[in-house]
Design a protein around this motif. Sequence first.
Motif, PDB file in Angstrom:
ATOM      1  N   UNK A 158       0.646  -1.162  -0.028  1.00 36.76           N
ATOM      2  CA  UNK A 158      -0.022   0.044   0.039  1.00 36.76           C
ATOM      3  C   UNK A 158       0.833   1.119   0.117  1.00 36.76           C
ATOM      4  N   UNK A 159       0.737   1.926  -1.128  1.00 41.70           N
ATOM      5  CA  UNK A 159       1.671   3.185  -1.223  1.00 41.70           C
ATOM      6  C   UNK A 159       1.270   4.536  -0.259  1.00 41.70           C
ATOM      7  N   UNK A 160       2.032   5.188   0.149  1.00 43.59           N
ATOM      8  CA  UNK A 160       1.617   6.127   1.400  1.00 43.59           C
ATOM      9  C   UNK A 160       1.310   5.337   2.571  1.00 43.59           C
ATOM     10  N   UNK A 161       1.401   4.088   2.622  1.00 39.29           N
ATOM     11  CA  UNK A 161       0.740   3.078   3.833  1.00 39.29           C
ATOM     12  C   UNK A 161       1.345   3.632   5.332  1.00 39.29           C
ATOM     13  N   UNK A 162       2.453   4.301   5.295  1.00 44.01           N
ATOM     14  CA  UNK A 162       3.138   4.625   6.677  1.00 44.01           C
ATOM     15  C   UNK A 162       2.312   6.184   6.826  1.00 44.01           C
ATOM     16  N   UNK A 163       2.757   6.856   5.965  1.00 46.03           N
ATOM     17  CA  UNK A 163       2.233   8.277   6.032  1.00 46.03           C
ATOM     18  C   UNK A 163       0.827   8.740   6.088  1.00 46.03           C
ATOM     19  N   UNK A 164      -0.021   7.821   5.690  1.00 52.87           N
ATOM     20  CA  UNK A 164      -1.422   7.948   5.244  1.00 52.87           C
ATOM     21  C   UNK A 164      -2.159   8.164   6.853  1.00 52.87           C
ATOM     22  N   UNK A 165      -3.029   9.224   6.782  1.00 55.62           N
ATOM     23  CA  UNK A 165      -3.996   9.358   7.924  1.00 55.62           C
ATOM     24  C   UNK A 165      -5.194   8.755   7.699  1.00 55.62           C
ATOM     25  N   UNK A 166      -5.987   8.718   6.127  1.00 55.46           N
ATOM     26  CA  UNK A 166      -6.815   8.277   5.887  1.00 55.46           C
ATOM     27  C   UNK A 166      -6.601   7.008   4.870  1.00 55.46           C
ATOM     28  N   UNK A 167      -7.068   5.996   5.038  1.00 54.25           N
ATOM     29  CA  UNK A 167      -7.038   4.966   3.990  1.00 54.25           C
ATOM     30  C   UNK A 167      -8.354   4.489   3.631  1.00 54.25           C
ATOM     31  N   UNK A 168      -8.719   4.621   2.302  1.00 56.71           N
ATOM     32  CA  UNK A 168      -9.928   4.007   1.800  1.00 56.71           C
ATOM     33  C   UNK A 168      -9.891   2.528   1.607  1.00 56.71           C
ATOM     34  N   UNK A 169     -10.481   1.450   2.114  1.00 57.22           N
ATOM     35  CA  UNK A 169     -10.277   0.230   1.984  1.00 57.22           C
ATOM     36  C   UNK A 169     -11.371  -0.476   1.429  1.00 57.22           C
ATOM     37  N   UNK A 170     -10.957  -1.322   0.335  1.00 56.33           N
ATOM     38  CA  UNK A 170     -11.797  -2.421  -0.208  1.00 56.33           C
ATOM     39  C   UNK A 170     -12.277  -3.311   0.459  1.00 56.33           C
ATOM     40  N   UNK A 171     -13.458  -3.835   0.814  1.00 52.23           N
ATOM     41  CA  UNK A 171     -13.810  -4.909   1.394  1.00 52.23           C
ATOM     42  C   UNK A 171     -14.926  -5.215   0.922  1.00 52.23           C
ATOM     43  N   UNK A 172     -15.242  -6.923   1.318  1.00 53.47           N
ATOM     44  CA  UNK A 172     -16.481  -7.649   0.556  1.00 53.47           C
ATOM     45  C   UNK A 172     -17.452  -7.288   1.571  1.00 53.47           C
ATOM     46  N   UNK A 173     -18.628  -7.373   1.185  1.00 50.79           N
ATOM     47  CA  UNK A 173     -19.859  -6.619   2.100  1.00 50.79           C
ATOM     48  C   UNK A 173     -20.840  -7.738   1.914  1.00 50.79           C
ATOM     49  N   UNK A 174     -20.754  -8.745   1.013  1.00 50.53           N
ATOM     50  CA  UNK A 174     -21.909  -9.879   0.720  1.00 50.53           C
ATOM     51  C   UNK A 174     -21.070 -11.194   0.461  1.00 50.53           C
ATOM     52  N   UNK A 175     -21.056 -12.077   1.585  1.00 48.48           N
ATOM     53  CA  UNK A 175     -20.244 -13.315   1.103  1.00 48.48           C
ATOM     54  C   UNK A 175     -20.949 -14.075   0.095  1.00 48.48           C
ATOM     55  N   UNK A 176     -22.098 -13.840  -0.267  1.00 46.68           N
ATOM     56  CA  UNK A 176     -22.811 -14.501  -1.354  1.00 46.68           C
ATOM     57  C   UNK A 176     -22.391 -14.062  -2.938  1.00 46.68           C
ATOM     58  N   UNK A 177     -21.917 -12.713  -2.809  1.00 46.58           N
ATOM     59  CA  UNK A 177     -21.710 -12.001  -4.180  1.00 46.58           C
ATOM     60  C   UNK A 177     -20.145 -11.571  -3.983  1.00 46.58           C
ATOM     61  N   UNK A 178     -19.328 -11.932  -4.520  1.00 45.91           N
ATOM     62  CA  UNK A 178     -17.752 -11.404  -4.808  1.00 45.91           C
ATOM     63  C   UNK A 178     -17.667  -9.874  -5.451  1.00 45.91           C
ATOM     64  N   UNK A 179     -18.841  -9.487  -6.034  1.00 48.71           N
ATOM     65  CA  UNK A 179     -18.698  -8.269  -6.556  1.00 48.71           C
ATOM     66  C   UNK A 179     -19.393  -7.389  -5.502  1.00 48.71           C
ATOM     67  N   UNK A 180     -19.830  -7.709  -4.685  1.00 45.49           N
ATOM     68  CA  UNK A 180     -20.170  -6.636  -3.571  1.00 45.49           C
ATOM     69  C   UNK A 180     -19.185  -6.338  -2.694  1.00 45.49           C
ATOM     70  N   UNK A 181     -18.810  -5.066  -2.948  1.00 46.67           N
ATOM     71  CA  UNK A 181     -17.449  -4.416  -2.198  1.00 46.67           C
ATOM     72  C   UNK A 181     -17.875  -3.051  -1.609  1.00 46.67           C
TER      73      UNK A 181
END
Length: 380
Positions: A158-181
């Motif tokens: 993750x670029x800027x990983x140490x300096x970053x104050x805010x990180x926009x994180x992609x995460x799964x939100x529906x275990x039944x649909x891999x494209x629900x992020x």
Amino acid sequence: MERTLFTEEQHIFREQYRKFLQKEVQPHTEAWREAGIVPREMFKKMGEHGFLLTWADEAHGGLGLEDFRYQQIMMEEDATYSDSGFYHTLHSRLVAPYIGNIGNAEQKARLLPKCVTGETILAVAMTEPDAGSDIAGIKTRAVDNGDHWELSGSKTYISNGINADIVIVAAKTNPDNPRHIGLFIVERGMEGFERGRNLKKMGLKAQDTAELFFNNVRVPKENVLGDAHKGFHYLMIGLAEERLLAAVGYVAAANRAFVVTKEFVKDRKAFGKAISDFQNTRFQMATLSAELDMAQVYVDHCVVMHNEGKLTLDMAAKAKLVTSELEGRMVDVGVQLHGGAGYMEEYEICRLYTNARISRIYAGSSEIMREIIARSVFDA
């Protein structure tokens, strides 16, 4: 090559930015590479001069310059006077637009002003140990717990990983649909949010590239960007600009490598004459000069198309593919024509060579670019 892309106002902007780099950035780049990170103060200095989030509304502290050419100018000047590890473009033009384009009024008002000033540094976390270009393959999960989401997983590279104050994180939100992020705004200090190593890399030595860990992080509902299930769509929308940004940087770096090599071969001697007098040198450099001009013309065309809202994924993929491959050839020839000196880190061509190797991987590998282009050829 004479270019007619820029306005008089933009030429003035270029001169102002170049002077800033020469004074505030260029003298410190070696120290940054040694430290493995760019000081946070540099983001604040960029902000003080109006060089961060130039597109942001004046209401949020920006200049309101939506024209992509301003970022293009900065990236071109960076290739000569800055260090490729200073990822202010990632902050300004890749991550911040997720807030600007998807965020609601409250999120924009709360977050963007400090991004403009450089007080808040941004990063985006998509890549995982087993998921790079395949976003649908990520394993980081977010569970809806009523008044908040619980985020669990890890990210890497993750670029800027140490300096970053805010990180926009992609995460799964529906275990039944891999494209629900979902795209979640994770802030420095949130319980369970931890940073790993500042990773050692082949090139881009000044760039803080880190592992990030999310151990049941409680993310409030107001820190979700847009619809919690449509993050995949949001990410796809930003990919064309991300790859255009990459192409702008790659052709600028290749042009810099050309200049550095040209000057070296004019001075280096072999068998009693300059290396530049040998036909092999002249023909290789002539070929690369032609290819660089053609690549620059196409990138400039893509910039115009992007400003008009007409840049497509396959156009951006072509720009990213061609410029990253060309950069690789240019730096390889540059090192070869430098001879033994090209292998020494004290020579700029050595750094340009090691920095360039990630270009064919970052923002989508060359193989992925070819597949995207092939789909536009055969599946249209």
